[in-house]
Design a protein around this motif. Structure first.
Motif, PDB file in Angstrom:
ATOM      1  N   CYS A  10       0.842  -1.201   0.000  1.00  0.00           N
ATOM      2  CA  CYS A  10       0.000   0.000   0.000  1.00  0.00           C
ATOM      3  C   CYS A  10       0.876   1.249   0.000  1.00  0.00           C
ATOM      4  CB  CYS A  10      -0.877   0.038   1.235  1.00  0.00           C
ATOM      5  SG  CYS A  10      -1.894  -1.430   1.421  1.00  0.00           S
ATOM      6  N   GLU A  11       0.522   2.192  -0.844  1.00  0.00           N
ATOM      7  CA  GLU A  11       1.282   3.443  -0.927  1.00  0.00           C
ATOM      8  C   GLU A  11       0.374   4.496  -1.574  1.00  0.00           C
ATOM      9  OE1 GLU A  11       4.409   4.841  -0.115  1.00  0.00           O
ATOM     10  OE2 GLU A  11       3.341   6.530  -1.002  1.00  0.00           O
ATOM     11  N   PRO A  12       0.169   5.612  -0.899  1.00  0.00           N
ATOM     12  CA  PRO A  12      -0.743   6.604  -1.458  1.00  0.00           C
ATOM     13  C   PRO A  12      -0.154   7.430  -2.606  1.00  0.00           C
ATOM     14  CG  PRO A  12      -0.113   7.206   0.800  1.00  0.00           C
ATOM     15  CD  PRO A  12       0.577   5.925   0.477  1.00  0.00           C
ATOM     16  N   PHE A  13       1.177   7.472  -2.740  1.00  0.00           N
ATOM     17  CA  PHE A  13       1.761   8.395  -3.719  1.00  0.00           C
ATOM     18  C   PHE A  13       2.148   7.689  -5.012  1.00  0.00           C
ATOM     19  CE2 PHE A  13       2.266  10.809   0.205  1.00  0.00           C
ATOM     20  CZ  PHE A  13       1.589  11.953  -0.187  1.00  0.00           C
ATOM     21  N   LEU A  14       1.778   8.336  -6.109  1.00  0.00           N
ATOM     22  CA  LEU A  14       1.939   7.738  -7.432  1.00  0.00           C
ATOM     23  C   LEU A  14       3.386   7.305  -7.703  1.00  0.00           C
ATOM     24  CD1 LEU A  14       0.641   7.072 -10.155  1.00  0.00           C
ATOM     25  CD2 LEU A  14       1.138   9.412 -10.885  1.00  0.00           C
ATOM     26  N   GLY A  37      -3.159   3.963  -2.091  1.00  0.00           N
ATOM     27  CA  GLY A  37      -4.000   4.622  -1.090  1.00  0.00           C
ATOM     28  C   GLY A  37      -3.592   4.180   0.301  1.00  0.00           C
ATOM     29  N   ASP A  38      -4.496   4.438   1.219  1.00  0.00           N
ATOM     30  CA  ASP A  38      -4.254   4.236   2.638  1.00  0.00           C
ATOM     31  C   ASP A  38      -4.245   2.740   2.991  1.00  0.00           C
ATOM     32  OD1 ASP A  38      -4.265   4.304   5.387  1.00  0.00           O
ATOM     33  OD2 ASP A  38      -6.098   5.487   5.569  1.00  0.00           O
ATOM     34  N   ALA A  39      -3.183   2.310   3.669  1.00  0.00           N
ATOM     35  CA  ALA A  39      -3.097   0.905   4.074  1.00  0.00           C
ATOM     36  C   ALA A  39      -4.256   0.512   4.999  1.00  0.00           C
ATOM     37  CB  ALA A  39      -1.765   0.659   4.788  1.00  0.00           C
ATOM     38  N   LEU A  40      -4.734   1.447   5.794  1.00  0.00           N
ATOM     39  CA  LEU A  40      -5.808   1.106   6.741  1.00  0.00           C
ATOM     40  C   LEU A  40      -7.100   0.748   6.021  1.00  0.00           C
ATOM     41  CD1 LEU A  40      -5.208   3.786   9.524  1.00  0.00           C
ATOM     42  CD2 LEU A  40      -4.487   1.393   9.479  1.00  0.00           C
ATOM     43  N   LEU A  56       5.109  -2.988   8.775  1.00  0.00           N
ATOM     44  CA  LEU A  56       5.057  -1.523   8.816  1.00  0.00           C
ATOM     45  C   LEU A  56       6.517  -1.058   8.810  1.00  0.00           C
ATOM     46  CD1 LEU A  56       3.514   1.158   9.200  1.00  0.00           C
ATOM     47  CD2 LEU A  56       3.533   0.719  11.661  1.00  0.00           C
ATOM     48  N   LEU A  57       7.013  -0.762   7.599  1.00  0.00           N
ATOM     49  CA  LEU A  57       8.452  -0.516   7.444  1.00  0.00           C
ATOM     50  C   LEU A  57       8.711   0.968   7.230  1.00  0.00           C
ATOM     51  CD1 LEU A  57       9.385  -3.617   5.241  1.00  0.00           C
ATOM     52  CD2 LEU A  57       9.399  -3.364   7.725  1.00  0.00           C
ATOM     53  N   HIS A  58       9.365   1.536   8.196  1.00  0.00           N
ATOM     54  CA  HIS A  58       9.778   2.937   8.142  1.00  0.00           C
ATOM     55  C   HIS A  58       8.621   3.880   7.852  1.00  0.00           C
ATOM     56  CE1 HIS A  58      13.819   1.536   8.667  1.00  0.00           C
ATOM     57  NE2 HIS A  58      13.503   0.574   7.824  1.00  0.00           N
ATOM     58  N   PRO A  59       7.606   3.819   8.701  1.00  0.00           N
ATOM     59  CA  PRO A  59       6.498   4.763   8.535  1.00  0.00           C
ATOM     60  C   PRO A  59       6.976   6.189   8.769  1.00  0.00           C
ATOM     61  CG  PRO A  59       6.350   3.630  10.646  1.00  0.00           C
ATOM     62  CD  PRO A  59       7.464   2.969   9.888  1.00  0.00           C
ATOM     63  N   GLU A 133      14.921  -5.658   2.870  1.00  0.00           N
ATOM     64  CA  GLU A 133      15.496  -4.322   3.085  1.00  0.00           C
ATOM     65  C   GLU A 133      14.784  -3.345   2.154  1.00  0.00           C
ATOM     66  OE1 GLU A 133      19.870  -2.382   3.469  1.00  0.00           O
ATOM     67  OE2 GLU A 133      19.419  -3.289   1.540  1.00  0.00           O
ATOM     68  N   THR A 134      14.277  -2.261   2.702  1.00  0.00           N
ATOM     69  CA  THR A 134      13.597  -1.270   1.862  1.00  0.00           C
ATOM     70  C   THR A 134      14.593  -0.195   1.438  1.00  0.00           C
ATOM     71  OG1 THR A 134      12.985   0.203   3.663  1.00  0.00           O
ATOM     72  CG2 THR A 134      11.468  -1.616   3.173  1.00  0.00           C
ATOM     73  N   ARG A 135      14.124   0.602   0.486  1.00  0.00           N
ATOM     74  CA  ARG A 135      14.979   1.690   0.005  1.00  0.00           C
ATOM     75  C   ARG A 135      15.305   2.676   1.136  1.00  0.00           C
ATOM     76  NH1 ARG A 135      13.798   5.566  -5.094  1.00  0.00           N
ATOM     77  NH2 ARG A 135      12.270   6.404  -3.694  1.00  0.00           N
ATOM     78  N   TYR A 136      14.290   2.954   1.932  1.00  0.00           N
ATOM     79  CA  TYR A 136      14.498   3.890   3.037  1.00  0.00           C
ATOM     80  C   TYR A 136      15.515   3.326   4.030  1.00  0.00           C
ATOM     81  CZ  TYR A 136      13.604   7.076   6.843  1.00  0.00           C
ATOM     82  OH  TYR A 136      13.785   7.995   7.838  1.00  0.00           O
ATOM     83  N   GLU A 137      15.410   2.039   4.302  1.00  0.00           N
ATOM     84  CA  GLU A 137      16.338   1.424   5.258  1.00  0.00           C
ATOM     85  C   GLU A 137      17.776   1.493   4.732  1.00  0.00           C
ATOM     86  OE1 GLU A 137      15.604  -2.704   6.323  1.00  0.00           O
ATOM     87  OE2 GLU A 137      17.674  -2.872   6.966  1.00  0.00           O
TER      88      GLU A 137
END
Ligand SMILES: C[S@@+](CC[C@H](N)C(=O)[O-])C[C@H]1O[C@@H](n2cnc3c(N)ncnc32)[C@H](O)[C@@H]1O
Length: 165
Positions: A10-14, A37-40, A56-59, A133-137
């Motif tokens: 889930c990711e709200p940004f294009l 959109g919103d994961a919730l 929930l990775l690097h909120p 491993e995510t990009r942010y991590e």
């Protein structure tokens, strides 16, 4: 990774969604669905007790105290995650942000629906198997940040029904 599991991202940004679609195409991954959109809102539509893992990775940390209600790690979302996980399922949360870590510990510690799986520091200081491993991590590590990997097992306790969702 885990070809017998289905994943929903889930990711709200294009831009984030487009980047993920590129990886899915390049790696030929057949078991991933994306929600822009919103994961919730996705979690709410999933049957109770259906999920083996929630990541929930690097909120976004929302580090200012007056913005704390915007953090994903809050009572309402955590109750929702508890409801959707099957007993024995895992909630996996990663951050490099010390304020968020402290906050998460306060939200999660003593929570009747979750058992923290760490027995010693290396359990939360090293990325566990099966945890991507995510990009942010990767960026946080390049900048010399410590990263914390928190694993919580869903207990058999019935979670509260929250009114603030
Ligand atoms: C700090 S970035 C981390 C991105 C990615 N998880 C990583 O580790 O590389 C936080 C991400 O959470 C996304 N986000 C914020 N609120 C969200 C929500 N309600 N549902 C799904 N994603 C959300 C943001 O758009 C942003 O891309």
């Amino acid at each position: 990774m885990l070809p017998d599991h289905g994943f929903i991202g889930c990711e709200p940004f294009l831009n984030g969604v487009v980047g993920a679609l590129g990886h899915i195409r390049d790696k030929g991954l057949p078991n991933i669905r994306l929600h822009m959109g919103d994961a919730l809102s996705v979690l709410k539509r999933i049957p109770d007790g259906a999920l083996s893992f929630v990541y929930l990775l690097h909120p976004d940390p929302w580090p200012k105290a007056r913005h704390a209600k915007r953090r994903m790690m809050n009572k309402g979302p955590v109750e929702l995650i508890a409801r959707k996980l099957k007993p024995g399922g895992e909630f996996r949360f990663g951050t490099d942000h010390p304020v968020y870590l402290r906050w998460a510990l306060m939200v999660m510690n003593g929570h009747p629906a979750f058992e923290w799986l760490a027995k010693e520091p290396r359990d939360f200081l090293a990325r566990p198997g099966g945890w991507p491993e995510t990009r942010y991590e990767a960026k946080a590590r390049r900048q010399g940040h410590e990263v914390w990997y928190m694993r919580y097992r869903r207990t058999d306790t019935k979670p509260e029904m929250s009114s603030d969702l």
